[in-house]
Each structure stands twice: as C-alpha cells, then as structure tokens.
Design a protein around this motif. Structure first.
Motif, short mmCIF file in Angstrom:
data_model
loop_
_atom_site.label_atom_id
_atom_site.label_comp_id
_atom_site.label_asym_id
_atom_site.label_seq_id
_atom_site.Cartn_x
_atom_site.Cartn_y
_atom_site.Cartn_z
N MET A 1 0.66 -1.06 0.10
CA MET A 1 0.04 -0.04 0.02
C MET A 1 0.95 0.98 0.07
O MET A 1 1.62 1.47 0.83
N PRO A 2 0.71 2.07 -1.05
CA PRO A 2 1.85 3.05 -1.12
C PRO A 2 1.41 4.38 -0.09
O PRO A 2 2.25 5.13 0.05
N PHE A 3 0.19 4.39 0.45
CA PHE A 3 -0.09 5.61 1.35
C PHE A 3 -0.38 5.10 2.90
O PHE A 3 -0.91 4.15 3.12
N LYS A 4 0.25 5.79 3.71
CA LYS A 4 0.41 5.23 4.91
C LYS A 4 -1.05 5.03 5.40
O LYS A 4 -1.34 4.17 6.45
N GLU B 1 -5.83 0.38 10.45
CA GLU B 1 -6.88 -0.45 10.80
C GLU B 1 -8.28 0.47 10.82
O GLU B 1 -9.43 0.00 10.18
N VAL B 2 -8.33 1.82 11.37
CA VAL B 2 -9.50 2.45 11.38
C VAL B 2 -9.84 2.81 9.69
O VAL B 2 -11.15 2.97 9.50
N TYR B 3 -9.18 2.83 8.86
CA TYR B 3 -9.25 3.19 7.69
C TYR B 3 -10.06 2.23 6.80
O TYR B 3 -10.91 2.13 6.20
N GLN B 4 -9.40 0.96 7.09
CA GLN B 4 -9.95 -0.33 6.62
C GLN B 4 -11.30 -0.60 7.26
O GLN B 4 -12.34 -1.05 6.30
N LEU B 5 -11.66 -0.36 8.38
CA LEU B 5 -12.86 -0.24 8.93
C LEU B 5 -13.81 0.60 8.47
O LEU B 5 -14.92 0.18 8.19
N ALA B 6 -13.51 1.82 8.32
CA ALA B 6 -14.41 2.86 7.55
C ALA B 6 -14.64 2.27 6.22
O ALA B 6 -15.73 2.58 5.96
N LEU B 7 -13.87 1.93 5.41
CA LEU B 7 -14.30 1.24 4.31
C LEU B 7 -15.43 0.58 4.28
O LEU B 7 -16.19 0.11 3.44
N ALA B 8 -15.18 -0.64 5.12
CA ALA B 8 -16.08 -1.70 5.39
C ALA B 8 -17.45 -1.04 5.91
O ALA B 8 -18.66 -1.64 5.45
N VAL B 9 -17.52 0.01 6.59
CA VAL B 9 -18.74 0.82 6.84
C VAL B 9 -19.41 1.21 5.62
O VAL B 9 -20.55 1.38 5.55
N ILE B 10 -18.69 1.81 4.84
CA ILE B 10 -19.26 2.43 3.70
C ILE B 10 -19.71 1.40 2.69
O ILE B 10 -20.81 1.72 2.26
#
Length: 133
Positions: free
Chosen positions: A1-4, A9-18
């Motif tokens: 993944m090129p961007f930190k 984990e919170v970003y991945q969880l946010a994508l799942a919420v979306i």
C-alpha cells in the motif's frame, strides 16, 4: 500500500462501513434518495476521507483534529440509522444492528487513535484551564 493511511485499521474499518451503508441504503424508499440515502452515504464516506486527509504531512495534533471530524461523521451515520429504525424503513432490523455494532467498534478505535496522536487532548475544545477562566 503506497499511502500510510491505507494501512491503518481504522481506515479499513471505515471502508467496510461505507460498503455496508451503500448496501443498506439501497433498501430505503425512493422518497429518501435525495435526503436520508444521500446523507448517510456522504457521512459514511466522510469518515474514510477525513482519516486519509488527516494523515498527509500534518502534525499529530492536526491529524487528531481530522480523526475528530471522522468521529463526528460516524455519529452522523448513527443518527441516520436511528432515523431509519424509527421510520421502520427496513423490514428486518438486523442489518441496522450490525452496522450500529461496526460503528461502535470503529468509533472506539478512532477515540483511541486520536488519544494516541495527542495525549494532551489539545484537540478538545475546552481544557480544564479554559473552563476555570
């Protein structure tokens, strides 16, 4: 993944919420297309966008501010779910309950993340000193 932020984990969880918000909102009546459906989708999307935006070249304090904005967007999604439940828009309440639980987990992790970024809570609007003044 090129961007930190993509590794957070919170970003991945946010994508799942979306993903779940988009699926759930498809069941809303047509009359809610430009109101509740649009609002819950924008709020859910805003969680991930604020996490991403806050991660770029900012100080920890500034990143904590963006995480706070993500938290607010999460609360907006919760309020939309409450409206959906109250209006009985879905024949089966389990999807709402599942998404609600996801948001409980995500917001708890966002709180912890924000605290780790700025343990002195400089992102808080009122400090003990300003309350006493």
């Amino acid at each position: 993944m090129p961007f930190k932020f993509e590794g957070l984990e919170v970003y991945q969880l946010a994508l799942a919420v979306i993903d779940d918000v988009y699926t759930l909102s498809e069941a809303l009546p047509k009359s809610e297309d430009f109101n509740l459906k649009s609002q819950i989708r924008r709020a859910a999307t805003s969680i991930a966008l604020n996490i991403a935006e806050g991660s770029v070249g900012q100080t920890d304090q500034e990143q904590a501010r963006f995480v706070g904005l993500a938290l607010r967007s999460g609360m907006e999604v919760v309020a939309c779910l409450d409206i959906m439940k109250r209006r009985a828009y879905l024949p089966e309440p389990r999807p709402i309950a599942g998404l609600y639980r996801q948001l409980e987990i995500l917001t708890a992790k966002l709180h912890t993340f924000r605290q780790s970024l700025d343990p002195q809570r400089r992102w808080a609007r009122e400090t003990a000193r300003s309350v006493r003044a």
